[in-house]
Design an enzyme around this catalytic site. Structure first.
Site, PDB file in Angstrom:
ATOM      1  CD  GLU A  42      -2.474   1.875   0.417  1.00  0.00           C
ATOM      2  OE1 GLU A  42      -3.228   1.126  -0.224  1.00  0.00           O
ATOM      3  OE2 GLU A  42      -2.378   3.104   0.177  1.00  0.00           O
ATOM      4  CD  GLN A  43      -0.728   5.449  -3.553  1.00  0.00           C
ATOM      5  OE1 GLN A  43       0.081   5.522  -4.478  1.00  0.00           O
ATOM      6  NE2 GLN A  43      -1.913   6.014  -3.606  1.00  0.00           N
ATOM      7  NE  ARG A 117     -14.345   5.692   0.526  1.00  0.00           N
ATOM      8  CZ  ARG A 117     -14.285   5.002  -0.581  1.00  0.00           C
ATOM      9  NH1 ARG A 117     -15.378   4.762  -1.269  1.00  0.00           N
ATOM     10  NH2 ARG A 117     -13.145   4.566  -1.044  1.00  0.00           N
ATOM     11  CE1 TYR A 223     -24.227   6.822   3.487  1.00  0.00           C
ATOM     12  CE2 TYR A 223     -25.501   7.158   1.487  1.00  0.00           C
ATOM     13  CZ  TYR A 223     -24.302   6.863   2.105  1.00  0.00           C
ATOM     14  OH  TYR A 223     -23.180   6.620   1.361  1.00  0.00           O
ATOM     15  CG  ASP A 301     -13.043   1.818  -7.969  1.00  0.00           C
ATOM     16  OD1 ASP A 301     -14.036   1.074  -8.069  1.00  0.00           O
ATOM     17  OD2 ASP A 301     -13.075   2.927  -7.397  1.00  0.00           O
TER      18      ASP A 301
HETATM   19  P1  FAD Z   1      -9.591   2.081  -3.802  1.00  0.00           P
HETATM   20  O1  FAD Z   1     -10.552   2.218  -2.686  1.00  0.00           O
HETATM   21  O2  FAD Z   1      -9.331   3.253  -4.665  1.00  0.00           O
HETATM   22  O3  FAD Z   1      -8.213   1.568  -3.169  1.00  0.00           O
HETATM   23  C1  FAD Z   1      -7.018   1.546  -3.903  1.00  0.00           C
HETATM   24  C2  FAD Z   1      -5.856   1.484  -2.912  1.00  0.00           C
HETATM   25  O4  FAD Z   1      -4.657   1.307  -3.636  1.00  0.00           O
HETATM   26  C3  FAD Z   1      -5.691   2.743  -2.094  1.00  0.00           C
HETATM   27  O5  FAD Z   1      -5.477   2.413  -0.747  1.00  0.00           O
HETATM   28  C4  FAD Z   1      -4.463   3.416  -2.726  1.00  0.00           C
HETATM   29  O6  FAD Z   1      -3.741   4.215  -1.809  1.00  0.00           O
HETATM   30  C5  FAD Z   1      -3.676   2.211  -3.168  1.00  0.00           C
HETATM   31  N1  FAD Z   1      -2.785   2.475  -4.310  1.00  0.00           N
HETATM   32  C6  FAD Z   1      -3.074   3.165  -5.429  1.00  0.00           C
HETATM   33  N2  FAD Z   1      -2.030   3.172  -6.258  1.00  0.00           N
HETATM   34  C7  FAD Z   1      -1.052   2.446  -5.653  1.00  0.00           C
HETATM   35  C8  FAD Z   1       0.281   2.096  -6.025  1.00  0.00           C
HETATM   36  N3  FAD Z   1       0.783   2.479  -7.208  1.00  0.00           N
HETATM   37  N4  FAD Z   1       1.014   1.328  -5.176  1.00  0.00           N
HETATM   38  C9  FAD Z   1       0.502   0.926  -3.975  1.00  0.00           C
HETATM   39  N5  FAD Z   1      -0.741   1.259  -3.569  1.00  0.00           N
HETATM   40  C10 FAD Z   1      -1.520   1.991  -4.404  1.00  0.00           C
HETATM   41  N6  FAD Z   1     -19.316   1.687  -3.379  1.00  0.00           N
HETATM   42  C11 FAD Z   1     -20.251   0.956  -2.705  1.00  0.00           C
HETATM   43  O7  FAD Z   1     -20.138  -0.287  -2.648  1.00  0.00           O
HETATM   44  N7  FAD Z   1     -21.318   1.563  -2.077  1.00  0.00           N
HETATM   45  C12 FAD Z   1     -21.477   2.935  -2.112  1.00  0.00           C
HETATM   46  O8  FAD Z   1     -22.446   3.472  -1.533  1.00  0.00           O
HETATM   47  C13 FAD Z   1     -20.504   3.711  -2.808  1.00  0.00           C
HETATM   48  N8  FAD Z   1     -20.623   5.063  -2.853  1.00  0.00           N
HETATM   49  C14 FAD Z   1     -19.673   5.773  -3.503  1.00  0.00           C
HETATM   50  C15 FAD Z   1     -19.796   7.162  -3.543  1.00  0.00           C
HETATM   51  C16 FAD Z   1     -18.876   7.914  -4.234  1.00  0.00           C
HETATM   52  C17 FAD Z   1     -19.073   9.371  -4.283  1.00  0.00           C
HETATM   53  C18 FAD Z   1     -17.780   7.275  -4.891  1.00  0.00           C
HETATM   54  C19 FAD Z   1     -16.768   8.071  -5.653  1.00  0.00           C
HETATM   55  C20 FAD Z   1     -17.633   5.905  -4.834  1.00  0.00           C
HETATM   56  C21 FAD Z   1     -18.582   5.140  -4.164  1.00  0.00           C
HETATM   57  N9  FAD Z   1     -18.478   3.772  -4.103  1.00  0.00           N
HETATM   58  C22 FAD Z   1     -19.419   3.033  -3.449  1.00  0.00           C
HETATM   59  C23 FAD Z   1     -17.381   3.103  -4.817  1.00  0.00           C
HETATM   60  C24 FAD Z   1     -16.281   2.636  -3.926  1.00  0.00           C
HETATM   61  O9  FAD Z   1     -15.859   3.646  -3.060  1.00  0.00           O
HETATM   62  C25 FAD Z   1     -15.098   2.155  -4.762  1.00  0.00           C
HETATM   63  O10 FAD Z   1     -15.587   1.405  -5.849  1.00  0.00           O
HETATM   64  C26 FAD Z   1     -14.185   1.289  -3.917  1.00  0.00           C
HETATM   65  O11 FAD Z   1     -13.594   2.053  -2.904  1.00  0.00           O
HETATM   66  C27 FAD Z   1     -13.092   0.647  -4.765  1.00  0.00           C
HETATM   67  O12 FAD Z   1     -12.207  -0.046  -3.942  1.00  0.00           O
HETATM   68  P2  FAD Z   1     -10.790  -0.462  -4.489  1.00  0.00           P
HETATM   69  O13 FAD Z   1     -10.143  -1.175  -3.344  1.00  0.00           O
HETATM   70  O14 FAD Z   1     -10.908  -1.116  -5.789  1.00  0.00           O
HETATM   71  O15 FAD Z   1     -10.012   0.907  -4.777  1.00  0.00           O
END
Ligand code: FAD
Length: 398
Positions: A42-43, A117, A223, A301
């Site tokens: 994790e960065q 979150r 909410y 994502d």
């Molecule tokens: P992220 O949460 O983006 O995590 C990526 C991680 O990787 C981070 O910790 C980052 O620091 C790390 N990282 C990045 N690049 C590097 C690198 N090069 N080297 C090492 N580490 C790195 N989802 C729901 O299920 N319900 C909801 O109600 C909901 N509401 C939302 C509302 C909004 C406004 C938004 C924008 C999103 C919402 N989402 C919701 C979506 C959800 O927040 C994301 O889809 C989810 O957080 C994705 O998780 P992830 O682990 O894939 O990515």
């Protein structure tokens, strides 16, 4: 210097997870549950979430229960009693509302909750051994070699692995190993978010309700989160020339209010009661046609960023983690096959959610007129809890 990784038992692949967000930690937690070790890079210097509240639907709650972390989750989660309470922008007239308490559990075996979150991340983190996580490790490149993968980090260190899981979010570095680079498109939608402490929040916003105010070109959702100690407010409006896709960029309360001029005073009062709003642009990305190479794959994502209008981004990231862990646990001697099975099990569903989430922007933001009136009539007859059964009933398995 090579970043030190935990020792994997003989015959098990060395798994590197890039990104310790909700998706990366969920993958690690499910791998642990399957008896397979992983290292999470994790960065950030600490595992913590910024940003807004999140709706946790039954498909995600089911996974938290499997991970054995429900006690931690329920400490701060708020069970939703009223959901999809759609209201008209200028006067708050209720267009539609659905009671969830009792019904959601009966249909899908779990309730729906709202949570901050940070609390969701802490919940998933509780299922991952601390020694699996390398903090301050920003991956800059992933180099596939004939017999493994070499990860490069910003501090010049390197690490070897047999499999790399890119869980590094919407700006994924790992994605470049899997697919051609592509530039996201401007969506002309930006999000504002703020948290309102319960003592400053109006009573209507403290109800255990998931409320959406719909208006021309905009909508606002609120909410309770933090066990009811705060109200999460997130709103979507035209982006203008704003294109920053960062969760740490802020706006002023006045900028936020300016987007909601003329709306029901309950909405504008709520915006005024919050702290400094965050603001970010929603960029548009077409679904990927593939997520994996023989040794590298993506989840969350990084694989399928989606507009947040179905509240499913984090849930899909967790589902990916569960399915990928199952594939790797079963297919340790055929990593390429395991990654392929994972992708095949997940890509159709995630792509469908990307597509429906995208379409919702148009529907939520209709200008007043015949199309909006038809939408409001349809909303009055709608039953999202049943209509979204394909989302909530899903069992994350191969
Ligand atoms: P992220 O949460 O983006 O995590 C990526 C991680 O990787 C981070 O910790 C980052 O620091 C790390 N990282 C990045 N690049 C590097 C690198 N090069 N080297 C090492 N580490 C790195 N989802 C729901 O299920 N319900 C909801 O109600 C909901 N509401 C939302 C509302 C909004 C406004 C938004 C924008 C999103 C919402 N989402 C919701 C979506 C959800 O927040 C994301 O889809 C989810 O957080 C994705 O998780 P992830 O682990 O894939 O990515």
């Amino acid at each position: 210097m090579h970043a030190e990784a935990p020792r994997q038992s003989p015959g098990r692949p060395r798994i590197a997870v890039v990104g310790g967000g909700i998706g990366g930690l969920a993958a690690a937690a499910f791998l642990r549950r399957a008896g397979v070790m992983a290292t999470v890079y994790e960065q950030a210097p600490a595992l913590k979430e910024i940003g807004a509240g999140i709706l946790v639907s039954p498909n995600a709650v089911r996974l938290l229960r499997q991970l054995g972390v429900m006690d931690r989750f329920l400490r701060d989660a708020v069970p939703v009693e009223l959901a999809w309470e759609f209201r008209r922008w200028e006067n708050g007239r209720v267009l539609s509302v659905e009671r969830l308490d009792g019904v959601c559990e009966r249909l899908y075996g779990e309730r729906t909750y709202t949570v901050h979150r940070a609390d969701l991340l802490d919940t998933v983190k509780a299922a991952v051994p601390e020694e699996w996580v390398r903090l301050g490790a920003r991956c800059t490149a992933v180099e596939e070699q004939p017999d493994g993968v070499l990860l490069h980090f910003a501090d010049g260190s390197k690490a070897e692995a047999d499999v790399v899981i890119g869980a590094d979010g919407v700006h994924s570095v790992v994605r470049a190993t899997v697919t051609e680079p592509s530039t996201p498109e401007y969506s002309d939608i930006c999000a504002f978010r703020t948290l309102v402490p319960a003592e400053r929040a109006p009573a209507f916003a403290l109800r255990r309700a998931h409320t959406l105010w719909l208006g021309p070109g905009r909508h606002l959702v609120h909410y309770p989160v933090n066990g009811g100690r705060a109200v999460n407010v997130v709103a979507f409006a035209p982006a203008g020339d704003f294109t920053e896709e960062s969760w740490s960029t802020t706006a002023s309360v006045e900028e936020f209010l300016a987007e909601f001029t003329g709306w029901d005073p309950r909405v504008t009062d709520l915006i005024r009661s919050g702290g400094t709003p965050g603001r970010w642009a929603l960029l548009d990305r077409a679904p990927l046609r593939r997520w994996s190479t023989p040794r590298t794959t993506l989840l969350g994502d990084a694989a399928h960023p989606m507009f947040p209008f179905f509240g499913q981004g984090a849930a899909q990231a967790m589902e990916d983690g569960a399915v990928l862990a199952a594939a790797l646990a079963e297919g340790a001697d055929d990593i390429a096959g395991a990654l392929q099975r994972y992708e095949e099990a997940r890509i159709e569903r995630a792509t469908r959610l990307q597509t429906v989430s995208h379409g919702r922007a148009h529907v939520n933001h209709l200008p007043d007129g015949p199309e909006q009136q038809a939408r409001d009539i349809a909303l009055a007859d709608s039953d999202p809890l049943t209509a979204n059964g394909w989302i909530y009933a899903y069992e994350a398995a191969l």
